[in-house]
Design a protein around this motif. Structure first.
Motif, PDB file in Angstrom:
ATOM      1  N   THR A   1       0.830  -1.207   0.000  1.00 39.37           N
ATOM      2  CA  THR A   1       0.000   0.000   0.000  1.00 39.37           C
ATOM      3  C   THR A   1       0.862   1.254   0.000  1.00 39.37           C
ATOM      4  OG1 THR A   1      -1.745  -1.181   1.206  1.00 39.37           O
ATOM      5  CG2 THR A   1      -1.862   1.233   1.165  1.00 39.37           C
TER       6      THR A   1
ATOM      7  N   TRP B   1       2.131   1.741  -3.472  1.00 39.24           N
ATOM      8  CA  TRP B   1       1.118   2.282  -4.385  1.00 39.24           C
ATOM      9  C   TRP B   1       0.949   3.787  -4.190  1.00 39.24           C
ATOM     10  CZ3 TRP B   1      -2.870  -1.940  -2.633  1.00 39.24           C
ATOM     11  CH2 TRP B   1      -2.394  -3.193  -3.039  1.00 39.24           C
ATOM     12  N   VAL B   2       0.961   4.212  -2.945  1.00 36.36           N
ATOM     13  CA  VAL B   2       0.830   5.651  -2.660  1.00 36.36           C
ATOM     14  C   VAL B   2       2.019   6.414  -3.257  1.00 36.36           C
ATOM     15  CG1 VAL B   2       0.838   7.405  -0.840  1.00 36.36           C
ATOM     16  CG2 VAL B   2      -0.582   5.343  -0.595  1.00 36.36           C
TER      17      VAL B   2
ATOM     18  N   VAL C   1      -5.352   2.908  -5.963  1.00 33.90           N
ATOM     19  CA  VAL C   1      -4.561   3.823  -5.129  1.00 33.90           C
ATOM     20  C   VAL C   1      -3.640   4.714  -5.953  1.00 33.90           C
ATOM     21  CG1 VAL C   1      -2.851   3.968  -3.275  1.00 33.90           C
ATOM     22  CG2 VAL C   1      -4.671   2.249  -3.168  1.00 33.90           C
TER      23      VAL C   1
END
Length: 385
Positions: free
Chosen positions: A174, A177-178, A216
């Motif tokens: 995550t 992805w950010v 994302v």
């Protein structure tokens, strides 16, 4: 780890050399940091027959006034320039809107981003048991040094890519992805790395993660593109700013078109960029195809994957190979307007340099790594900048 192999050392060298170049430019300009942004009267004063300046001026104009309606008259292609909002936004925030401070904040942000990016690449290389000093090739690649010297977003964009890769290798998906999503708002060309990541997930049938990177990283930028169309009347994605030509359909046609106008300039371009950009691109395509065609027979193929560690290893291998392949192919189809402007080609090749270093380090192509320092020969171009 011996002290001279510490990842911060190539980052420090990059910082010292880049900051020295900036200092020389500012001193020669009588202490005017705006010289770095290369303002042109055509866009600063609206003089149709004025000087054009260079791309860093658009970062400065947007950072000075984030209002899209107010800044549009100072941009050659408003949607195209405004899509690279992250660096101007950071400049505006860290200068607290002070127009006198902003010309100093932008180069400091570039220096910080590039130093951090070099350190991150060094960390990745050490993780793969390769000397961290090869990261100095990334740090001193002329395209990055030009970008730092001209207040441009490439150092920030690719530092975020390197940070995202490190996060992915550490299974912090995550976060990766950010970071990839932020890189798109720095410069849209990093989409090549984002697509490579999504496809690497699909190759490993990790559907949720493939959807995750889409939601994302890609979705916010896609929404932003529609906002750009609503605000400026056009999407931001394109082949360049004012006087840009379209992407080509025939490999290297953008390069060959130079010969129509000047065979001598074509020969000079081939002599300079043939060995340093075109040849590495062809090598990158070959190695990416070779890796992907052999992956089903590798020790990390799906029927042999019995641990999360091996899955992570193979996924990162595939991601780096895909990124190298896509980045290399994209070079062949660049527009004539990019090939005819050496600075633009060198800056676009930042992604190629990063991908080649990562692939060569990951797969222990030591001969490629030994030849890679020859890239630094192109820094002679800085003498004319």
């Amino acid at each position: 780890m011996k002290w001279y192999e510490k990842p911060w050392l190539p980052a420090l060298v990059t910082l010292l050399i880049s900051s020295s170049i900036i200092a020389v430019v500012i001193i020669n300009a009588g202490g005017d940091a705006l010289e770095l942004a290369r303002l042109g009267t055509q866009y600063s004063l609206g003089a149709a027959d004025g000087t054009q300046g260079y791309d860093g001026q658009f970062v400065y104009y947007i950072a000075k006034d984030l209002n899209p309606e107010a800044v549009a008259d100072h941009l050659d292609v408003p949607a195209y320039r405004y899509q690279r909002i992250l660096l101007p936004l950071l400049g505006h925030v860290f200068s607290a809107g002070d127009k006198n401070l902003l010309p100093w904040v932008l180069p400091l942000l570039g220096l910080l981003a590039h130093t951090l990016g070099t350190w991150l690449v060094a960390v990745l290389l050490k993780k793969w048991h390769i000397s961290s000093w090869y990261a100095s090739i990334y740090g001193l690649w002329v395209g990055f040094v030009l970008a730092v010297r001209l207040d441009l977003p490439e150092p920030l964009a690719y530092a975020l890519v390197a940070a995202a890769l490190l996060a992915m290798i550490n299974d912090r998906h995550t976060v990766a992805w950010v970071l990839f999503g932020l890189s798109l708002f720095s410069k849209e060309v990093t989409l090549i790395f984002v697509v490579a990541l999504g496809l690497s997930y699909l190759l490993h049938t990790q559907w949720r993660r493939a959807v995750g990177v889409g939601i994302v990283a890609v979705l916010p930028f896609t929404i932003f593109q529609f906002w750009l169309r609503y605000t400026f009347g056009a999407f931001g994605i394109g082949s360049g700013g004012d006087m840009a030509t379209p992407f080509e359909w025939i490999p290297l046609m953008g390069l060959w078109r130079i010969g129509v106008y000047s065979p001598v300039f074509l020969a000079a371009t081939m002599a300079v960029f043939g060995p340093f950009v075109i040849l590495p691109s062809l090598w990158g395509i070959w190695m990416a195809v070779k890796h992907l065609s052999q992956r089903s027979n590798s020790q990390y193929s799906s029927h042999n994957l019995d641990s999360d560690g091996l899955q992570t290893e193979q996924r990162s291998n595939d991601f780096i190979a895909l990124a190298l392949g896509f980045q290399s192919v994209s070079i062949l189809f660049l527009p004539f307007s990019t090939f005819r402007e050496p600075g633009g080609l060198l800056r676009y090749a930042c992604g190629l340099v990063l991908a080649v270093l990562l692939f060569a380090a990951k797969h222990k192509h030591r001969r490629v790594l030994r030849y890679a320092p020859f890239w630094l020969v192109l820094n002679v171009i800085l003498l004319k900048r």
